[in-house]
Design a protein around this motif. Structure first.
Motif, PDB file in Angstrom:
ATOM      1  N   GLY A  50       0.833  -1.194   0.000  1.00 26.99           N
ATOM      2  CA  GLY A  50       0.000   0.000   0.000  1.00 26.99           C
ATOM      3  C   GLY A  50       0.869   1.245   0.000  1.00 26.99           C
ATOM      4  O   GLY A  50       2.066   1.189   0.308  1.00 26.99           O
ATOM      5  N   GLN A  51       0.263   2.366  -0.367  1.00 27.44           N
ATOM      6  CA  GLN A  51       1.003   3.623  -0.433  1.00 27.44           C
ATOM      7  C   GLN A  51       0.077   4.789  -0.119  1.00 27.44           C
ATOM      8  O   GLN A  51      -1.136   4.690  -0.294  1.00 27.44           O
ATOM      9  N   THR A  52       0.671   5.884   0.334  1.00 27.29           N
ATOM     10  CA  THR A  52      -0.064   7.129   0.570  1.00 27.29           C
ATOM     11  C   THR A  52       0.707   8.229  -0.166  1.00 27.29           C
ATOM     12  O   THR A  52       1.516   8.945   0.422  1.00 27.29           O
ATOM     13  N   PRO A  53       0.492   8.354  -1.467  1.00 26.98           N
ATOM     14  CA  PRO A  53       1.319   9.235  -2.289  1.00 26.98           C
ATOM     15  C   PRO A  53       0.992  10.731  -2.128  1.00 26.98           C
ATOM     16  O   PRO A  53      -0.112  11.095  -1.760  1.00 26.98           O
ATOM     17  N   GLU A  54       1.980  11.530  -2.463  1.00 32.52           N
ATOM     18  CA  GLU A  54       1.829  12.989  -2.482  1.00 32.52           C
ATOM     19  C   GLU A  54       1.457  13.479  -3.879  1.00 32.52           C
ATOM     20  O   GLU A  54       1.720  14.624  -4.215  1.00 32.52           O
ATOM     21  N   PHE A  55       0.872  12.609  -4.699  1.00 26.30           N
ATOM     22  CA  PHE A  55       0.459  12.991  -6.049  1.00 26.30           C
ATOM     23  C   PHE A  55      -0.905  12.390  -6.331  1.00 26.30           C
ATOM     24  O   PHE A  55      -1.305  11.395  -5.735  1.00 26.30           O
ATOM     25  N   ASP A  56      -1.657  13.027  -7.234  1.00 21.86           N
ATOM     26  CA  ASP A  56      -2.904  12.460  -7.743  1.00 21.86           C
ATOM     27  C   ASP A  56      -2.526  11.422  -8.791  1.00 21.86           C
ATOM     28  O   ASP A  56      -1.575  11.623  -9.549  1.00 21.86           O
ATOM     29  N   GLU A  57      -3.294  10.330  -8.848  1.00 21.89           N
ATOM     30  CA  GLU A  57      -3.006   9.293  -9.840  1.00 21.89           C
ATOM     31  C   GLU A  57      -4.278   8.946 -10.604  1.00 21.89           C
ATOM     32  O   GLU A  57      -5.322   8.702 -10.010  1.00 21.89           O
ATOM     33  N   TYR A  58      -4.157   8.954 -11.918  1.00 20.98           N
ATOM     34  CA  TYR A  58      -5.263   8.647 -12.833  1.00 20.98           C
ATOM     35  C   TYR A  58      -4.844   7.411 -13.621  1.00 20.98           C
ATOM     36  O   TYR A  58      -3.784   7.413 -14.242  1.00 20.98           O
ATOM     37  N   THR A  59      -5.668   6.371 -13.585  1.00 15.93           N
ATOM     38  CA  THR A  59      -5.294   5.104 -14.205  1.00 15.93           C
ATOM     39  C   THR A  59      -6.381   4.643 -15.165  1.00 15.93           C
ATOM     40  O   THR A  59      -7.556   4.612 -14.800  1.00 15.93           O
ATOM     41  N   ILE A  60      -5.973   4.272 -16.377  1.00 17.80           N
ATOM     42  CA  ILE A  60      -6.874   3.735 -17.394  1.00 17.80           C
ATOM     43  C   ILE A  60      -6.431   2.308 -17.687  1.00 17.80           C
ATOM     44  O   ILE A  60      -5.271   2.076 -18.069  1.00 17.80           O
ATOM     45  N   ARG A  87      -4.251  12.544  -4.034  1.00 19.72           N
ATOM     46  CA  ARG A  87      -3.046  12.561  -3.204  1.00 19.72           C
ATOM     47  C   ARG A  87      -3.441  12.486  -1.731  1.00 19.72           C
ATOM     48  O   ARG A  87      -4.485  13.008  -1.328  1.00 19.72           O
ATOM     49  N   GLY A  88      -2.646  11.778  -0.964  1.00 18.48           N
ATOM     50  CA  GLY A  88      -2.913  11.643   0.457  1.00 18.48           C
ATOM     51  C   GLY A  88      -3.851  10.505   0.815  1.00 18.48           C
ATOM     52  O   GLY A  88      -4.051  10.215   1.991  1.00 18.48           O
ATOM     53  N   GLU A  89      -4.440   9.843  -0.180  1.00 13.42           N
ATOM     54  CA  GLU A  89      -5.328   8.713   0.078  1.00 13.42           C
ATOM     55  C   GLU A  89      -4.530   7.412   0.023  1.00 13.42           C
ATOM     56  O   GLU A  89      -3.796   7.172  -0.938  1.00 13.42           O
ATOM     57  N   TRP A  90      -4.703   6.566   1.047  1.00 14.34           N
ATOM     58  CA  TRP A  90      -4.017   5.269   1.036  1.00 14.34           C
ATOM     59  C   TRP A  90      -4.630   4.394  -0.053  1.00 14.34           C
ATOM     60  O   TRP A  90      -5.854   4.323  -0.197  1.00 14.34           O
TER      61      TRP A  90
END
Length: 122
Positions: A50-60, A87-90
């Protein structure tokens, strides 16, 4: 001025099985800290910490199914579908039943220093 990106850089992936990450745009391949775009190919049975990133991630998702687990939900993202993680969501990504091929866009660009991975997979 346009900049042609002739080929991606292969980035080492986290997880229990080998996953291919081909970064086309980002900190490594194009020296672009604002955004990263990568094609991922994960095998059946793959799971990453798992991760709690400092970026928004958009996945297709292009092929297969990507499982996306957050603290509040577990989603199955199929080919032709997308998911957005703020960002900030586990979050924890996996492809348990079959492999998956997908495009991930991170804003700002992915960095090992800002992904904040868990010590072990949950």
């Amino acid at each position: 001025m346009p900049k042609k990106i002739a080929k991606p850089s292969i980035i080492q992936a986290a997880g229990n099985k080998p996953k291919i990450i081909e970064e086309f745009v980002g900190r490594v391949n194009s020296a672009t800290p604002q955004l990263s775009i990568a094609r991922m190919k994960s095998p059946a049975g793959w799971i990453e910490p798992g991760q709690t990133p400092e970026f928004d991630e958009y996945t297709i998702v292009l092929k297969g199914v990507l499982r996306v687990k957050t603290r509040n939900a577990t989603l199955e993202i199929k080919a032709g579908q997308a998911v957005m993680i703020a960002r900030g969501e586990w979050v924890q990504y996996s492809s348990p039943e079959e492999g998956a091929e997908y495009i991930a866009v991170c804003h700002p660009a992915f960095s090992p220093d800002t992904v904040h991975r868990d010590d072990t997979a949950r």
